[in-house]
Design a protein around this motif. Structure first.
Motif, PDB file in Angstrom:
ATOM      1  N   VAL A 222       0.860  -1.181   0.000  1.00 56.19           N
ATOM      2  CA  VAL A 222       0.000   0.000   0.000  1.00 56.19           C
ATOM      3  C   VAL A 222       0.894   1.229   0.000  1.00 56.19           C
ATOM      4  O   VAL A 222       1.824   1.337   0.809  1.00 56.19           O
ATOM      5  CB  VAL A 222      -0.928   0.034   1.231  1.00 56.19           C
ATOM      6  CG1 VAL A 222      -1.776   1.301   1.221  1.00 56.19           C
ATOM      7  CG2 VAL A 222      -1.814  -1.199   1.275  1.00 56.19           C
ATOM      8  N   ALA A 223       0.597   2.169  -0.900  1.00 56.41           N
ATOM      9  CA  ALA A 223       1.372   3.406  -0.987  1.00 56.41           C
ATOM     10  C   ALA A 223       0.464   4.605  -0.767  1.00 56.41           C
ATOM     11  O   ALA A 223      -0.665   4.646  -1.265  1.00 56.41           O
ATOM     12  CB  ALA A 223       2.046   3.524  -2.342  1.00 56.41           C
ATOM     13  N   ASP A 224       0.972   5.552  -0.030  1.00 56.11           N
ATOM     14  CA  ASP A 224       0.274   6.822   0.149  1.00 56.11           C
ATOM     15  C   ASP A 224       1.310   7.858   0.569  1.00 56.11           C
ATOM     16  O   ASP A 224       2.302   7.510   1.239  1.00 56.11           O
ATOM     17  CB  ASP A 224      -0.820   6.699   1.219  1.00 56.11           C
ATOM     18  CG  ASP A 224      -1.810   7.845   1.164  1.00 56.11           C
ATOM     19  OD1 ASP A 224      -2.921   7.640   0.636  1.00 56.11           O
ATOM     20  OD2 ASP A 224      -1.482   8.959   1.636  1.00 56.11           O
TER      21      ASP A 224
ATOM     22  N   ALA B 162      13.931  -3.377  -1.509  1.00 56.10           N
ATOM     23  CA  ALA B 162      13.544  -3.580  -0.110  1.00 56.10           C
ATOM     24  C   ALA B 162      12.122  -4.124  -0.011  1.00 56.10           C
ATOM     25  O   ALA B 162      11.839  -5.008   0.808  1.00 56.10           O
ATOM     26  CB  ALA B 162      13.665  -2.267   0.663  1.00 56.10           C
ATOM     27  N   ALA B 163      11.239  -3.600  -0.854  1.00 57.25           N
ATOM     28  CA  ALA B 163       9.856  -4.073  -0.830  1.00 57.25           C
ATOM     29  C   ALA B 163       9.778  -5.533  -1.261  1.00 57.25           C
ATOM     30  O   ALA B 163       9.068  -6.341  -0.640  1.00 57.25           O
ATOM     31  CB  ALA B 163       8.995  -3.201  -1.739  1.00 57.25           C
ATOM     32  N   GLN B 164      10.490  -5.886  -2.323  1.00 56.15           N
ATOM     33  CA  GLN B 164      10.468  -7.262  -2.813  1.00 56.15           C
ATOM     34  C   GLN B 164      11.012  -8.218  -1.752  1.00 56.15           C
ATOM     35  O   GLN B 164      10.445  -9.301  -1.524  1.00 56.15           O
ATOM     36  CB  GLN B 164      11.285  -7.366  -4.104  1.00 56.15           C
ATOM     37  CG  GLN B 164      11.224  -8.719  -4.775  1.00 56.15           C
ATOM     38  CD  GLN B 164       9.848  -9.042  -5.331  1.00 56.15           C
ATOM     39  OE1 GLN B 164       9.040  -8.155  -5.582  1.00 56.15           O
ATOM     40  NE2 GLN B 164       9.561 -10.322  -5.488  1.00 56.15           N
ATOM     41  N   SER B 165      12.076  -7.839  -1.087  1.00 56.84           N
ATOM     42  CA  SER B 165      12.647  -8.702  -0.046  1.00 56.84           C
ATOM     43  C   SER B 165      11.679  -8.898   1.102  1.00 56.84           C
ATOM     44  O   SER B 165      11.521 -10.016   1.625  1.00 56.84           O
ATOM     45  CB  SER B 165      13.954  -8.090   0.478  1.00 56.84           C
ATOM     46  OG  SER B 165      14.929  -8.054  -0.529  1.00 56.84           O
ATOM     47  N   ALA B 166      10.995  -7.823   1.496  1.00 62.09           N
ATOM     48  CA  ALA B 166      10.045  -7.925   2.606  1.00 62.09           C
ATOM     49  C   ALA B 166       8.881  -8.830   2.245  1.00 62.09           C
ATOM     50  O   ALA B 166       8.436  -9.654   3.061  1.00 62.09           O
ATOM     51  CB  ALA B 166       9.551  -6.525   2.982  1.00 62.09           C
TER      52      ALA B 166
ATOM     53  N   ILE C 249       7.069   2.566  -6.495  1.00 63.96           N
ATOM     54  CA  ILE C 249       7.502   1.218  -6.096  1.00 63.96           C
ATOM     55  C   ILE C 249       6.417   0.202  -6.440  1.00 63.96           C
ATOM     56  O   ILE C 249       6.702  -0.913  -6.900  1.00 63.96           O
ATOM     57  CB  ILE C 249       7.826   1.178  -4.587  1.00 63.96           C
ATOM     58  CG1 ILE C 249       9.078   2.011  -4.300  1.00 63.96           C
ATOM     59  CG2 ILE C 249       8.021  -0.257  -4.103  1.00 63.96           C
ATOM     60  CD1 ILE C 249       9.405   2.122  -2.817  1.00 63.96           C
ATOM     61  N   VAL C 250       5.160   0.587  -6.237  1.00 64.73           N
ATOM     62  CA  VAL C 250       4.039  -0.336  -6.471  1.00 64.73           C
ATOM     63  C   VAL C 250       4.021  -0.786  -7.924  1.00 64.73           C
ATOM     64  O   VAL C 250       3.864  -1.983  -8.215  1.00 64.73           O
ATOM     65  CB  VAL C 250       2.701   0.329  -6.090  1.00 64.73           C
ATOM     66  CG1 VAL C 250       1.537  -0.604  -6.405  1.00 64.73           C
ATOM     67  CG2 VAL C 250       2.693   0.722  -4.623  1.00 64.73           C
TER      68      VAL C 250
ATOM     69  N   SER D  54       6.339  -8.341  -7.492  1.00 65.25           N
ATOM     70  CA  SER D  54       5.336  -9.101  -6.751  1.00 65.25           C
ATOM     71  C   SER D  54       3.918  -8.554  -6.894  1.00 65.25           C
ATOM     72  O   SER D  54       3.012  -9.036  -6.216  1.00 65.25           O
ATOM     73  CB  SER D  54       5.707  -9.150  -5.265  1.00 65.25           C
ATOM     74  OG  SER D  54       6.819  -9.980  -5.050  1.00 65.25           O
ATOM     75  N   VAL D  55       3.702  -7.562  -7.739  1.00 69.39           N
ATOM     76  CA  VAL D  55       2.361  -7.001  -7.936  1.00 69.39           C
ATOM     77  C   VAL D  55       1.813  -7.426  -9.298  1.00 69.39           C
ATOM     78  O   VAL D  55       2.466  -7.248 -10.324  1.00 69.39           O
ATOM     79  CB  VAL D  55       2.385  -5.461  -7.833  1.00 69.39           C
ATOM     80  CG1 VAL D  55       1.073  -4.855  -8.324  1.00 69.39           C
ATOM     81  CG2 VAL D  55       2.637  -5.038  -6.395  1.00 69.39           C
ATOM     82  N   ASP D  56       0.600  -7.989  -9.300  1.00 69.04           N
ATOM     83  CA  ASP D  56      -0.087  -8.370 -10.534  1.00 69.04           C
ATOM     84  C   ASP D  56      -1.065  -7.294 -10.996  1.00 69.04           C
ATOM     85  O   ASP D  56      -1.217  -7.059 -12.192  1.00 69.04           O
ATOM     86  CB  ASP D  56      -0.877  -9.668 -10.329  1.00 69.04           C
ATOM     87  CG  ASP D  56      -0.017 -10.790  -9.798  1.00 69.04           C
ATOM     88  OD1 ASP D  56       1.052 -11.049 -10.388  1.00 69.04           O
ATOM     89  OD2 ASP D  56      -0.410 -11.410  -8.781  1.00 69.04           O
TER      90      ASP D  56
END
Length: 484
Positions: A45-47, A75-79, A93-94, A99-101
């Motif tokens: 989630v981004a804001d 960092a996001a992908q690793s998390a 990033i989103v 990892s985002v479809d």
């Protein structure tokens, strides 16, 4: 519904990984449904507000230890690979994250929305478009680009225009003739016949000159009773005047109907929409053709309705409606005698969906895109109409134009025109930009009255859409442009 059968038989993957950009009320509701929706995982989630982004997960019931901040794709992908849900204040990033479809674009800001949507499509990600400000401006071009890239660009279940488009497509698929249709405004007018009090029920603030309630003059009360046969035009006109003290539809309502008109081909009868206050039982009486006692010169119209009801009656719940008929006499007899609400001569009946669940039901559109590669709109999405603006008061040169919630401007729906001097300006190309000249109240805003921002992706894509779809002549005849 048969969604679970479709998913189990035809799904390309077992799970859809969604990213949400914009953690406002709508985007947050997508996140809070995640734990309860099979096959859906909102992984990021981004804001611009980190509190809002993180708060969406907390409202969904995720433990703080299971969520993590990230300021880069790596960092996001690793998390996410470590089993965490990610929040960030960097929306790009989103759209870049492996990892985002499906990218759920919910910023509500057209200039930002178009950047994220284009980047998502370039990265071969599906786009669930929640920002109607962007959709009404360049949606047909984004859909075309997505199709060429082999991904989905879709309106969403939960927003009224998205629900209406599906409702219309269903009606056509079972052979119904659609005479008219539209959405109910969120606010409803409650009229107490015993006390004569009319009031509004709404979750929105009420601003002057509108008021929350008033006592209807005794001589006017007959016009709040059921519309008699043959008196539709008189009753609707009188009723509209009587109830104009209560809050009226906003530009955002007309925005959704513009998108729906562009998807369905239904057309507004007038540029303001009629938006009559109607009981559910009166919708087929008023919103059919004049030859059958209604308001429209022909079938194929789109409009708004504000539900008028007694305190103990159920309402439209901000849902959507269609006025339909069957062209076969036997089928039409079944339609109008088996519980549907018909008009006086049984040539039309209303069918309606008395709810819209905002982000709560948007998972359907996300899963259809991610699992099946299909959208929940229609294939015939064309820039038929534009939402444009009229100055509600004098506007000074250098003043910044507001959005659909600003009292500075009021909206109209007109045939779409290319970006060019003298043409009416698409409303969301105005937002945040300055007036080049003094604009008197009542003036329709044209492109030569607004300062175009340098290097705007939104303006650039709109010009590309114009070149792709529009000529200098509008595709449909322009309705009369009403002044304020």
């Amino acid at each position: 519904m048969v969604y679970h059968h479709l998913y189990s038989k035809f799904a390309r993957d077992g799970q859809v990984r969604a990213g949400v950009i914009g953690a406002g009320n709508y985007g947050t509701a997508i996140v809070t449904q995640d734990p309860h929706t099979p096959r859906l995982s909102v992984v990021i989630v981004a804001d611009i507000s980190l509190d809002a982004a993180r708060g969406a997960y907390l409202k969904a019931g995720f433990e703080p230890a299971t969520i993590a901040y990230a300021d880069s794709v790596e960092a996001a992908q690793s998390a996410i690979e470590a089993g965490k849900r990610v929040y960030t204040d960097k929306p790009l990033i989103v759209v870049d994250l492996p990892s985002v479809d499906v990218v759920c674009e919910s910023t509500g800001i057209a200039e930002a929305s178009v950047v994220y949507a284009l980047r998502a499509i370039e990265n071969r990600k599906h786009v669930a478009m929640i920002t109607k400000d962007c959709d009404v401006t360049v949606g047909p071009m984004l859909k075309k680009l997505a199709r060429e890239a082999g991904v989905v660009y879709t309106p969403v279940d939960g927003d009224q225009h998205g629900l209406f488009i599906q409702f219309y497509e269903w009606a056509k698929s079972v052979g119904l003739t659609v005479i008219s249709g539209g959405k109910a405004t969120d606010g409803e007018f409650i009229y107490d016949d015993e006390t004569g009090v009319a009031r509004v029920v709404t979750d929105k603030p009420i601003h002057s000159p509108y008021q929350a309630s008033f006592v209807v003059d005794p001589e006017d009360r007959q016009y709040l009773q059921m519309i008699p046969q043959g008196l539709t035009q008189d009753y609707v006109a009188r009723r509209t005047a009587i109830l104009n003290k209560l809050p009226q539809p906003g530009s955002y309502d007309l925005c959704e109907m513009t998108i729906a008109a562009n998807y369905t081909g239904l057309s507004p009868a007038v540029d303001t929409l009629i938006h009559a206050p109607l009981r559910i039982t009166e919708i087929p009486v008023a919103y059919c053709e004049q030859e059958h006692g209604g308001l429209f010169d022909r079938a194929g119209k789109i409009d708004l309705a504000t539900c008028l009801r007694a305190p103990t009656e159920s309402g439209l719940g901000g849902g959507v409606f269609l006025v339909v008929r069957c062209d076969n006499a036997y089928s039409n007899h079944v339609l109008t005698t088996k519980g549907q609400i018909a008009n006086y001569d049984d040539t039309a009946a209303v069918i309606y969906r008395p709810y819209h669940l905002c982000g709560v039901e948007t998972s359907t559109s996300i899963l259809m895109a991610g699992l099946l590669g299909i959208d929940t709109g229609s294939d015939d999405y064309l820039p038929r109409y534009d939402l444009v603006k009229i100055a509600a008061r004098d506007i000074q040169a250098g003043e910044v134009f507001g959005n659909d919630h600003s009292p500075q401007l009021v909206a109209r729906i007109v045939p779409a025109q290319p970006v060019a001097p003298g043409n009416l300006a698409c409303s969301h190309l105005l937002v945040g930009n300055r007036a080049l000249v003094d604009i008197p109240a009542g003036t329709a805003i044209t492109y030569d009255m607004v300062e175009e921002p340098a290097g705007s992706p939104l303006w650039g894509l709109r010009r590309r859409q114009d070149q792709t779809f529009l000529t200098q002549e509008p595709a449909v005849a322009a309705p009369r442009l009403e002044k304020v």
